[in-house]
Design a protein around this motif. Structure first.
Motif, PDB file in Angstrom:
ATOM      1  N   ASN A   1      36.223 -26.167  -5.685  1.00  0.00           N
ATOM      2  CA  ASN A   1      34.916 -26.797  -5.896  1.00  0.00           C
ATOM      3  C   ASN A   1      34.042 -25.867  -6.754  1.00  0.00           C
ATOM      4  O   ASN A   1      33.355 -24.980  -6.256  1.00  0.00           O
ATOM      5  N   ALA A   2      34.107 -26.081  -8.078  1.00  0.00           N
ATOM      6  CA  ALA A   2      33.463 -25.178  -9.028  1.00  0.00           C
ATOM      7  C   ALA A   2      31.955 -25.059  -8.784  1.00  0.00           C
ATOM      8  O   ALA A   2      31.381 -23.969  -8.852  1.00  0.00           O
ATOM      9  N   GLN A   3      31.329 -26.172  -8.471  1.00  0.00           N
ATOM     10  CA  GLN A   3      29.880 -26.178  -8.279  1.00  0.00           C
ATOM     11  C   GLN A   3      29.492 -25.289  -7.085  1.00  0.00           C
ATOM     12  O   GLN A   3      28.591 -24.459  -7.180  1.00  0.00           O
ATOM     13  N   LEU A   4      30.226 -25.475  -6.006  1.00  0.00           N
ATOM     14  CA  LEU A   4      29.964 -24.690  -4.794  1.00  0.00           C
ATOM     15  C   LEU A   4      30.220 -23.197  -5.041  1.00  0.00           C
ATOM     16  O   LEU A   4      29.413 -22.346  -4.678  1.00  0.00           O
ATOM     17  N   MET A   5      31.336 -22.926  -5.690  1.00  0.00           N
ATOM     18  CA  MET A   5      31.704 -21.525  -5.924  1.00  0.00           C
ATOM     19  C   MET A   5      30.652 -20.840  -6.793  1.00  0.00           C
ATOM     20  O   MET A   5      30.217 -19.728  -6.491  1.00  0.00           O
ATOM     21  N   GLU A   6      30.262 -21.475  -7.874  1.00  0.00           N
ATOM     22  CA  GLU A   6      29.296 -20.855  -8.779  1.00  0.00           C
ATOM     23  C   GLU A   6      27.931 -20.701  -8.131  1.00  0.00           C
ATOM     24  O   GLU A   6      27.228 -19.720  -8.368  1.00  0.00           O
TER      25      GLU A   6
ATOM     26  N   VAL B   1      36.149 -20.270  -9.351  1.00  0.00           N
ATOM     27  CA  VAL B   1      37.405 -20.932  -8.978  1.00  0.00           C
ATOM     28  C   VAL B   1      38.554 -20.023  -9.427  1.00  0.00           C
ATOM     29  O   VAL B   1      38.563 -19.563 -10.571  1.00  0.00           O
ATOM     30  N   PRO B   2      39.516 -19.709  -8.542  1.00  0.00           N
ATOM     31  CA  PRO B   2      40.613 -18.837  -8.944  1.00  0.00           C
ATOM     32  C   PRO B   2      41.395 -19.433 -10.119  1.00  0.00           C
ATOM     33  O   PRO B   2      41.495 -20.661 -10.235  1.00  0.00           O
ATOM     34  N   LEU B   3      41.935 -18.547 -10.963  1.00  0.00           N
ATOM     35  CA  LEU B   3      42.643 -19.009 -12.167  1.00  0.00           C
ATOM     36  C   LEU B   3      43.742 -20.008 -11.832  1.00  0.00           C
ATOM     37  O   LEU B   3      43.940 -20.991 -12.540  1.00  0.00           O
TER      38      LEU B   3
ATOM     39  N   ARG C   1      42.680 -21.850   5.844  1.00  0.00           N
ATOM     40  CA  ARG C   1      41.262 -22.207   6.025  1.00  0.00           C
ATOM     41  C   ARG C   1      40.346 -21.116   5.460  1.00  0.00           C
ATOM     42  O   ARG C   1      40.647 -19.925   5.596  1.00  0.00           O
ATOM     43  N   THR C   2      39.241 -21.551   4.842  1.00  0.00           N
ATOM     44  CA  THR C   2      38.289 -20.594   4.259  1.00  0.00           C
ATOM     45  C   THR C   2      36.864 -20.929   4.695  1.00  0.00           C
ATOM     46  O   THR C   2      36.508 -22.105   4.824  1.00  0.00           O
ATOM     47  N   VAL C   3      36.119 -19.866   4.930  1.00  0.00           N
ATOM     48  CA  VAL C   3      34.707 -20.024   5.293  1.00  0.00           C
ATOM     49  C   VAL C   3      33.881 -19.319   4.217  1.00  0.00           C
ATOM     50  O   VAL C   3      34.173 -18.171   3.876  1.00  0.00           O
ATOM     51  N   LEU C   4      32.895 -20.026   3.670  1.00  0.00           N
ATOM     52  CA  LEU C   4      32.069 -19.426   2.620  1.00  0.00           C
ATOM     53  C   LEU C   4      30.763 -18.920   3.235  1.00  0.00           C
ATOM     54  O   LEU C   4      29.993 -19.685   3.821  1.00  0.00           O
ATOM     55  N   LEU C   5      30.546 -17.620   3.080  1.00  0.00           N
ATOM     56  CA  LEU C   5      29.380 -16.972   3.664  1.00  0.00           C
ATOM     57  C   LEU C   5      28.499 -16.446   2.538  1.00  0.00           C
ATOM     58  O   LEU C   5      29.008 -15.866   1.570  1.00  0.00           O
ATOM     59  N   ASP C   6      27.212 -16.662   2.639  1.00  0.00           N
ATOM     60  CA  ASP C   6      26.291 -16.127   1.623  1.00  0.00           C
ATOM     61  C   ASP C   6      24.921 -15.949   2.269  1.00  0.00           C
ATOM     62  O   ASP C   6      24.461 -16.825   3.009  1.00  0.00           O
TER      63      ASP C   6
ATOM     64  N   ARG D   1      44.830 -18.420  10.429  1.00  0.00           N
ATOM     65  CA  ARG D   1      44.488 -17.413   9.411  1.00  0.00           C
ATOM     66  C   ARG D   1      43.293 -17.920   8.632  1.00  0.00           C
ATOM     67  O   ARG D   1      43.381 -18.936   7.954  1.00  0.00           O
ATOM     68  N   VAL D   2      42.196 -17.203   8.742  1.00  0.00           N
ATOM     69  CA  VAL D   2      40.940 -17.658   8.134  1.00  0.00           C
ATOM     70  C   VAL D   2      40.416 -16.598   7.167  1.00  0.00           C
ATOM     71  O   VAL D   2      40.441 -15.404   7.485  1.00  0.00           O
ATOM     72  N   ALA D   3      39.940 -17.061   6.006  1.00  0.00           N
ATOM     73  CA  ALA D   3      39.325 -16.132   5.056  1.00  0.00           C
ATOM     74  C   ALA D   3      37.815 -16.298   5.090  1.00  0.00           C
ATOM     75  O   ALA D   3      37.315 -17.415   5.168  1.00  0.00           O
ATOM     76  N   LEU D   4      37.125 -15.159   5.061  1.00  0.00           N
ATOM     77  CA  LEU D   4      35.666 -15.179   4.897  1.00  0.00           C
ATOM     78  C   LEU D   4      35.407 -14.765   3.462  1.00  0.00           C
ATOM     79  O   LEU D   4      35.727 -13.637   3.082  1.00  0.00           O
ATOM     80  N   VAL D   5      34.886 -15.683   2.651  1.00  0.00           N
ATOM     81  CA  VAL D   5      34.603 -15.308   1.270  1.00  0.00           C
ATOM     82  C   VAL D   5      33.104 -15.419   1.012  1.00  0.00           C
ATOM     83  O   VAL D   5      32.390 -16.110   1.744  1.00  0.00           O
ATOM     84  N   GLY D   6      32.675 -14.711  -0.012  1.00  0.00           N
ATOM     85  CA  GLY D   6      31.253 -14.739  -0.354  1.00  0.00           C
ATOM     86  C   GLY D   6      30.948 -13.570  -1.258  1.00  0.00           C
ATOM     87  O   GLY D   6      31.760 -12.650  -1.374  1.00  0.00           O
ATOM     88  N   PRO D   7      29.777 -13.592  -1.910  1.00  0.00           N
ATOM     89  CA  PRO D   7      29.445 -12.485  -2.817  1.00  0.00           C
ATOM     90  C   PRO D   7      29.200 -11.186  -2.046  1.00  0.00           C
ATOM     91  O   PRO D   7      29.121 -11.203  -0.814  1.00  0.00           O
ATOM     92  N   SER D   8      29.061 -10.095  -2.760  1.00  0.00           N
ATOM     93  CA  SER D   8      28.751  -8.814  -2.111  1.00  0.00           C
ATOM     94  C   SER D   8      27.430  -8.951  -1.365  1.00  0.00           C
ATOM     95  O   SER D   8      26.494  -9.569  -1.868  1.00  0.00           O
TER      96      SER D   8
END
Lengths: 245, 239
Positions: A226-231, A237-239, A205-210, A34-41
């Motif tokens: 990882n606050a630096q990466l997320m920002e 970072v989720p609450l 597992r998560t993949v960060l796409l931008d 199960r993999v998540a693709l996350v990233g901004p719009s």
């Protein structure tokens, strides 16, 4: 049989207006993962999902269950990859719920006499009443429509389920139902989403796409905390992962 | 947002609802054609038709006020078309009243057909009667998406209301309407693209298959026989 459900190498894609949506993506998903693709719009999440079943074709190679999209039987590929769209109004185009659920299996050559049984099972699987089968999708609430959209894909018994923003615009109860539903599915799951709490609940597992590129790929908790990466990529970072003060 | 559906009462359980879609399409089309062919002076035949309509309305269990509302909604257009007739020639008034009567009867037949048959079954019936697939497919999309488009228009109107007070000058109103329609067209175009992708994702090639249609039964034969008998009687009466 391949141990990978999805293998993507150097995938690039530009829309007709020249916008580069994917830029040299390398991405694998193991069977049952199960993999998540996350990233901004606008990061390219939806575009990547549309490549999994060959609706969009970029340069590079996409292999599904070990078979390349370029040489594979498209009917087989679409049976194996179930894609659930962000807006159920795009996906539910038939006059009734039953016909929408029947649409996929009939196209794949399932005998018509088997359809009512399979449709009933799909409705049960997503927790909807059988009486809903004769209703028009427009009569349903958004939560119900999202579930019907999922049922319309589950009925094809896909090995890989790709969902685009499955929890967007849902109220907390419907969101919780949908998350529980996805957690119970045996299929390989690829989720494109902004809902990071859902990612924590569902995907190890998560993949960060931008901007069409993969910037990070790893264990969900590590990556999302990882606050630096997320920002740097328009996320937070989720609450539930933030240290309590 | 909530809308009024053209087949709002199609889920009722009456003998008319139990008929197969093709039977009702053929039956009501034949009745409509017969009404249109009646000469303006065929008073008894018109009365017989009203008698038949009363029976069908009773059997269908659809509320009278709904049928009346739907029929009267279209009537102003009929009146507009017929208004000049009484002054046209000697038989003007007979022509006017015949046109009005015919329109009323045809509209009631249409309301009965669409409210005793679910739209999906109507489409299925048309398809099985040989109406081209593309036409039926487009009618299906029209029924499915007209409400989505209506919702989008309502949302755009709400958004525009929220950012102004009172009425704008006519020119501004028209320009606003034009830009709303343009936006709607673009959004529809983009939605059509996404819909097509969704169709492809579920294995769409070129055909729109149909599952588990309702079957033709003895009830359908009885209905068609009664319609034929009625039309025969009308033929004898107006001859």
């Amino acid at each position: 049989m391949s141990e990978y459900a999805v293998q993507i190498t150097r995938l690039s894609y530009s829309y007709p207006d020249g916008t580069r949506a994917l830029d040299g993506i390398d991405f694998d998903v193991r069977l049952g993962e199960r993999v998540a693709l996350v990233g901004p719009s606008g990061a390219g999440k939806s575009t990547l999902l549309l490549h999994l079943n060959g609706v969009l074709r970029g340069s590079g190679t996409v292999r599904i269950m070990g078979r390349s999209l370029a040489e594979g039987d498209m009917r087989q590929i679409r049976r194996q990859v179930g894609l659930v769209f962000q807006d159920p109004n795009d996906q539910l185009f038939c006059p009734t719920v039953f016909e929408d659920i029947a649409f996929g299996p009939l196209n794949l050559g399932v005998p018509p006499e088997e359809i009512p049984g399979r449709a009933a099972k799909a409705l049960r699987d997503v927790g909807l009443e059988q009486a809903m089968r004769n209703r028009s999708s427009h009569h349903l609430s958004l939560g119900e429509r999202k579930r019907v959209a999922l049922a319309a894909v589950l009925v094809m018994e896909p090995a890989i389920l790709a969902l685009d923003e499955p929890t967007s615009n849902l109220d907390p109860r419907n969101r919780r139902h949908l998350i529980e539903l996805m957690a119970a599915l045996p299929a390989t799951l690829v989720l494109g989403t902004h809902d990071l709490e859902m990612v924590l609940a569902l995907c190890p597992r998560t993949v960060l796409l931008d901007r069409g590129k993969i910037w990070a790929d790893g264990r969900t908790e590590e990556l999302l905390s990882n606050a630096q990466l997320m920002e740097a990529h328009g996320l937070e970072v989720p609450l539930s992962l933030r240290p309590r003060s | 947002m909530k809308h009024s559906f053209i087949d709002r009462y199609a889920e009722l359980d009456s003998p008319l609802h139990a008929l197969e879609a093709r039977t009702k399409i053929v039956g009501f089309t034949a009745l409509t054609a017969a009404v249109l062919m009646l000469p303006p002076a065929a008073g008894t035949s018109f009365l017989l038709f009203f008698f038949l309509v009363a029976i069908l309305m009773g059997v269908s269990q659809i509320p009278l006020e709904f049928i009346a509302g739907r029929t009267l909604m279209i009537l102003p257009f009929v009146l507009l078309a017929a208004i000049a007739a009484p002054w046209r020639n000697d038989i003007g008034f007979a022509w006017f009243s015949a046109l009005l009567t015919r329109s009323l009867l045809c509209l009631v037949f249409l309301v009965l057909l669409t409210n005793t048959t679910r739209f999906a079954e109507l489409l299925r019936g048309l398809r099985r009667m040989g109406v081209p697939r593309v036409l039926v497919l487009n009618l299906g999309f029209l029924y499915r998406y007209i409400f989505v488009l209506a919702d989008e228009i309502m949302r755009m109107r709400l958004a525009s209301e929220c950012r102004r007070v009172g009425r704008l000058p006519l020119r501004r109103e028209l320009s606003l309407l034009t830009s709303m329609l343009g936006t709607l067209l673009l959004r529809s175009f983009e939605r059509a693209e996404r819909m097509y992708q969704a169709m492809l994702s579920r294995g769409y090639s070129a055909d729109f298959p149909v599952a588990a249609p309702r079957r033709f039964s003895w009830r359908d034969l009885v209905f068609l026989f009664l319609v034929a008998l009625f039309l025969y009687t009308i033929g004898r009466t107006s001859a």
